[in-house]
Design a protein around this motif. Structure first.
Motif, PDB file in Angstrom:
ATOM      1  N   ALA A  37       0.950  -1.099   0.115  1.00 19.54           N
ATOM      2  CA  ALA A  37      -0.166   0.071  -0.064  1.00 19.54           C
ATOM      3  C   ALA A  37       0.674   1.358  -0.098  1.00 19.54           C
ATOM      4  O   ALA A  37       0.592   2.145  -0.747  1.00 19.54           O
ATOM      5  N   GLN A  38       2.106   1.209   0.629  1.00 17.47           N
ATOM      6  CA  GLN A  38       2.968   2.207   0.711  1.00 17.47           C
ATOM      7  C   GLN A  38       3.644   2.633  -0.608  1.00 17.47           C
ATOM      8  O   GLN A  38       3.815   3.532  -0.995  1.00 17.47           O
ATOM      9  N   ILE A  39       3.925   1.761  -1.255  1.00 16.58           N
ATOM     10  CA  ILE A  39       4.631   1.637  -2.541  1.00 16.58           C
ATOM     11  C   ILE A  39       3.672   1.847  -3.660  1.00 16.58           C
ATOM     12  O   ILE A  39       3.880   2.693  -4.608  1.00 16.58           O
ATOM     13  N   ALA A  40       2.460   1.396  -3.704  1.00 15.48           N
ATOM     14  CA  ALA A  40       1.612   1.421  -4.933  1.00 15.48           C
ATOM     15  C   ALA A  40       0.730   2.514  -4.725  1.00 15.48           C
ATOM     16  O   ALA A  40      -0.054   2.887  -5.809  1.00 15.48           O
ATOM     17  N   GLY A  41       0.516   2.913  -3.371  1.00 19.06           N
ATOM     18  CA  GLY A  41      -0.476   4.144  -3.223  1.00 19.06           C
ATOM     19  C   GLY A  41      -1.791   3.450  -2.527  1.00 19.06           C
ATOM     20  O   GLY A  41      -2.025   2.236  -2.826  1.00 19.06           O
ATOM     21  N   SER A  42      -2.560   4.082  -2.078  1.00 16.87           N
ATOM     22  CA  SER A  42      -3.726   3.568  -1.414  1.00 16.87           C
ATOM     23  C   SER A  42      -4.991   3.462  -2.232  1.00 16.87           C
ATOM     24  O   SER A  42      -6.205   2.768  -1.846  1.00 16.87           O
ATOM     25  N   VAL A  99       6.449  -5.079 -12.001  1.00 16.09           N
ATOM     26  CA  VAL A  99       5.114  -4.534 -11.915  1.00 16.09           C
ATOM     27  C   VAL A  99       5.262  -3.010 -11.666  1.00 16.09           C
ATOM     28  O   VAL A  99       5.680  -2.831 -10.770  1.00 16.09           O
ATOM     29  N   THR A 100       4.734  -2.256 -12.563  1.00 12.38           N
ATOM     30  CA  THR A 100       4.622  -1.032 -12.441  1.00 12.38           C
ATOM     31  C   THR A 100       3.244  -0.383 -12.429  1.00 12.38           C
ATOM     32  O   THR A 100       2.215  -0.900 -12.770  1.00 12.38           O
ATOM     33  N   PHE A 101       3.028   0.596 -11.228  1.00  9.23           N
ATOM     34  CA  PHE A 101       1.752   0.761 -10.478  1.00  9.23           C
ATOM     35  C   PHE A 101       1.424   2.073 -11.137  1.00  9.23           C
ATOM     36  O   PHE A 101       1.933   2.796 -12.207  1.00  9.23           O
ATOM     37  N   GLY A 102       0.172   2.556 -11.125  1.00  8.62           N
ATOM     38  CA  GLY A 102      -0.633   3.835 -11.758  1.00  8.62           C
ATOM     39  C   GLY A 102       0.271   5.110 -11.320  1.00  8.62           C
ATOM     40  O   GLY A 102       0.336   6.151 -11.840  1.00  8.62           O
ATOM     41  N   ASN A 103       0.762   4.975 -10.102  1.00  4.71           N
ATOM     42  CA  ASN A 103       1.858   6.276  -9.589  1.00  4.71           C
ATOM     43  C   ASN A 103       3.176   6.136 -10.068  1.00  4.71           C
ATOM     44  O   ASN A 103       4.205   6.896  -9.468  1.00  4.71           O
ATOM     45  N   GLU A 104       3.456   5.340 -10.862  1.00  6.22           N
ATOM     46  CA  GLU A 104       4.787   4.909 -11.671  1.00  6.22           C
ATOM     47  C   GLU A 104       5.962   4.418 -10.660  1.00  6.22           C
ATOM     48  O   GLU A 104       7.013   4.322 -10.929  1.00  6.22           O
ATOM     49  N   SER A 105       5.531   3.964  -9.454  1.00  5.66           N
ATOM     50  CA  SER A 105       6.223   3.204  -8.651  1.00  5.66           C
ATOM     51  C   SER A 105       6.310   1.561  -9.190  1.00  5.66           C
ATOM     52  O   SER A 105       5.363   1.216 -10.004  1.00  5.66           O
ATOM     53  N   SER A 106       7.350   1.116  -8.917  1.00  4.79           N
ATOM     54  CA  SER A 106       7.532  -0.414  -9.508  1.00  4.79           C
ATOM     55  C   SER A 106       8.103  -1.479  -8.360  1.00  4.79           C
ATOM     56  O   SER A 106       8.768  -1.032  -7.434  1.00  4.79           O
ATOM     57  N   ILE A 107       7.574  -2.659  -8.510  1.00  3.21           N
ATOM     58  CA  ILE A 107       8.522  -3.646  -7.921  1.00  3.21           C
ATOM     59  C   ILE A 107       9.001  -4.675  -8.812  1.00  3.21           C
ATOM     60  O   ILE A 107       8.182  -5.124  -9.851  1.00  3.21           O
ATOM     61  N   GLY A 108      10.224  -5.037  -8.701  1.00  3.30           N
ATOM     62  CA  GLY A 108      10.753  -5.744  -9.758  1.00  3.30           C
ATOM     63  C   GLY A 108      11.533  -7.009  -8.921  1.00  3.30           C
ATOM     64  O   GLY A 108      12.085  -6.834  -7.743  1.00  3.30           O
ATOM     65  N   VAL A 109      11.422  -8.139  -9.783  1.00  5.11           N
ATOM     66  CA  VAL A 109      11.915  -9.477  -9.098  1.00  5.11           C
ATOM     67  C   VAL A 109      12.861  -9.912  -9.997  1.00  5.11           C
ATOM     68  O   VAL A 109      12.297 -10.550 -11.089  1.00  5.11           O
ATOM     69  N   SER A 110      14.004 -10.362  -9.504  1.00  5.27           N
ATOM     70  CA  SER A 110      14.912 -11.077 -10.418  1.00  5.27           C
ATOM     71  C   SER A 110      14.712 -12.495 -10.452  1.00  5.27           C
ATOM     72  O   SER A 110      14.324 -12.893  -9.280  1.00  5.27           O
ATOM     73  N   ALA A 111      15.273 -13.211 -11.318  1.00  3.33           N
ATOM     74  CA  ALA A 111      15.132 -14.781 -11.158  1.00  3.33           C
ATOM     75  C   ALA A 111      15.992 -15.387  -9.873  1.00  3.33           C
ATOM     76  O   ALA A 111      15.828 -16.362  -9.522  1.00  3.33           O
ATOM     77  N   ASP A 112      17.038 -14.610  -9.573  1.00  2.00           N
ATOM     78  CA  ASP A 112      17.765 -15.052  -8.461  1.00  2.00           C
ATOM     79  C   ASP A 112      17.095 -14.600  -7.112  1.00  2.00           C
ATOM     80  O   ASP A 112      17.901 -15.055  -6.012  1.00  2.00           O
ATOM     81  N   GLY A 113      16.092 -14.167  -7.163  1.00  2.00           N
ATOM     82  CA  GLY A 113      15.357 -13.687  -5.847  1.00  2.00           C
ATOM     83  C   GLY A 113      15.620 -12.285  -5.325  1.00  2.00           C
ATOM     84  O   GLY A 113      15.332 -11.891  -4.283  1.00  2.00           O
ATOM     85  N   PHE A 114      16.374 -11.567  -6.293  1.00  2.00           N
ATOM     86  CA  PHE A 114      16.539 -10.144  -5.638  1.00  2.00           C
ATOM     87  C   PHE A 114      15.503  -9.216  -5.979  1.00  2.00           C
ATOM     88  O   PHE A 114      14.912  -9.532  -7.064  1.00  2.00           O
ATOM     89  N   VAL A 115      14.971  -8.416  -4.939  1.00  2.00           N
ATOM     90  CA  VAL A 115      13.949  -7.638  -5.209  1.00  2.00           C
ATOM     91  C   VAL A 115      14.239  -6.027  -5.326  1.00  2.00           C
ATOM     92  O   VAL A 115      15.321  -5.589  -4.621  1.00  2.00           O
ATOM     93  N   PHE A 116      13.639  -5.546  -6.345  1.00  2.00           N
ATOM     94  CA  PHE A 116      14.114  -4.070  -6.344  1.00  2.00           C
ATOM     95  C   PHE A 116      12.569  -3.335  -6.391  1.00  2.00           C
ATOM     96  O   PHE A 116      11.485  -3.589  -6.831  1.00  2.00           O
ATOM     97  N   VAL A 117      12.703  -2.291  -5.510  1.00  2.00           N
ATOM     98  CA  VAL A 117      11.538  -1.355  -5.376  1.00  2.00           C
ATOM     99  C   VAL A 117      11.886   0.112  -5.907  1.00  2.00           C
ATOM    100  O   VAL A 117      12.923   0.874  -5.470  1.00  2.00           O
ATOM    101  N   ASP A 118      11.140   0.545  -6.950  1.00  2.00           N
ATOM    102  CA  ASP A 118      11.662   1.763  -7.639  1.00  2.00           C
ATOM    103  C   ASP A 118      13.044   1.678  -8.332  1.00  2.00           C
ATOM    104  O   ASP A 118      13.832   2.477  -8.217  1.00  2.00           O
ATOM    105  N   GLY A 119      13.484   0.627  -8.404  1.00  2.00           N
ATOM    106  CA  GLY A 119      15.001   0.263  -8.967  1.00  2.00           C
ATOM    107  C   GLY A 119      16.119   0.327  -7.804  1.00  2.00           C
ATOM    108  O   GLY A 119      17.231   0.004  -8.084  1.00  2.00           O
ATOM    109  N   LYS A 120      15.597   0.383  -6.460  1.00  2.00           N
ATOM    110  CA  LYS A 120      16.537   0.149  -5.237  1.00  2.00           C
ATOM    111  C   LYS A 120      16.457  -1.151  -4.871  1.00  2.00           C
ATOM    112  O   LYS A 120      15.660  -1.888  -4.415  1.00  2.00           O
TER     113      LYS A 120
END
Length: 145
Positions: A37-42, A99-120
């Motif tokens: 909810a904090q990443i994608a907006g409420s 996955v990119t949300f309407g507020n342009e925030s994103s969550i990415g997950v690599s095949a190795d299990g690394f997670v990225f929130v807005d590229g970090k």
């Protein structure tokens, strides 16, 4: 006698500084948690953009598909990467589903299990990044065997 006492005090002081650093890092990690909810907006998500390795795959507008993706992503808490040494850029180069949300925030997950929130680089509680990747892969490619 004075030299050995000074050495012990120096050693104890150094050990105390190291312990304070580790405790501070753990407190910092636990205080910087994000939920979906904090990443994608409420607000209600009306469209999600799916991409693999920055190549667009689909724009989801169907409510059932959006809910399935949000349910998969919503079961995790996104935290700071817990390890002191971050992986090298070469080890982060695997296939990444984003996955990119309407507020342009994103969550990415690599095949190795690394997670990225807005590229970090982030982590999910319990270091279950590979599990999240497999859930997203099934949602990205429902006809895959």
């Amino acid at each position: 006698m004075r030299k050995s006492t000074a050495f012990v005090f120096a050693l104890c002081g150094t050990a105390l500084l190291v312990l304070l650093f580790i405790a501070g890092r753990l407190i910092y990690i636990n205080m910087h948690e994000q939920t979906l909810a904090q990443i994608a907006g409420s607000g209600v998500q009306s469209e999600l953009k799916l991409a693999e390795n920055d190549v667009p795959i689909a724009d989801l507008t169907e409510r059932a598909q959006i809910d399935a993706v949000l349910t998969a992503l919503g079961g995790y808490t996104y935290t700071e990467y817990p390890k002191l040494l971050h992986p090298s850029d070469r080890s982060l180069g695997g296939s990444t589903l984003t996955v990119t949300f309407g507020n342009e925030s994103s969550i990415g997950v690599s095949a190795d299990g690394f997670v990225f929130v807005d590229g970090k680089l982030r982590d999910v509680e319990g270091s279950r990044g590979k599990e999240l990747y497999h859930k997203l892969y099934v949602l990205f490619y429902p006809n895959a065997e």
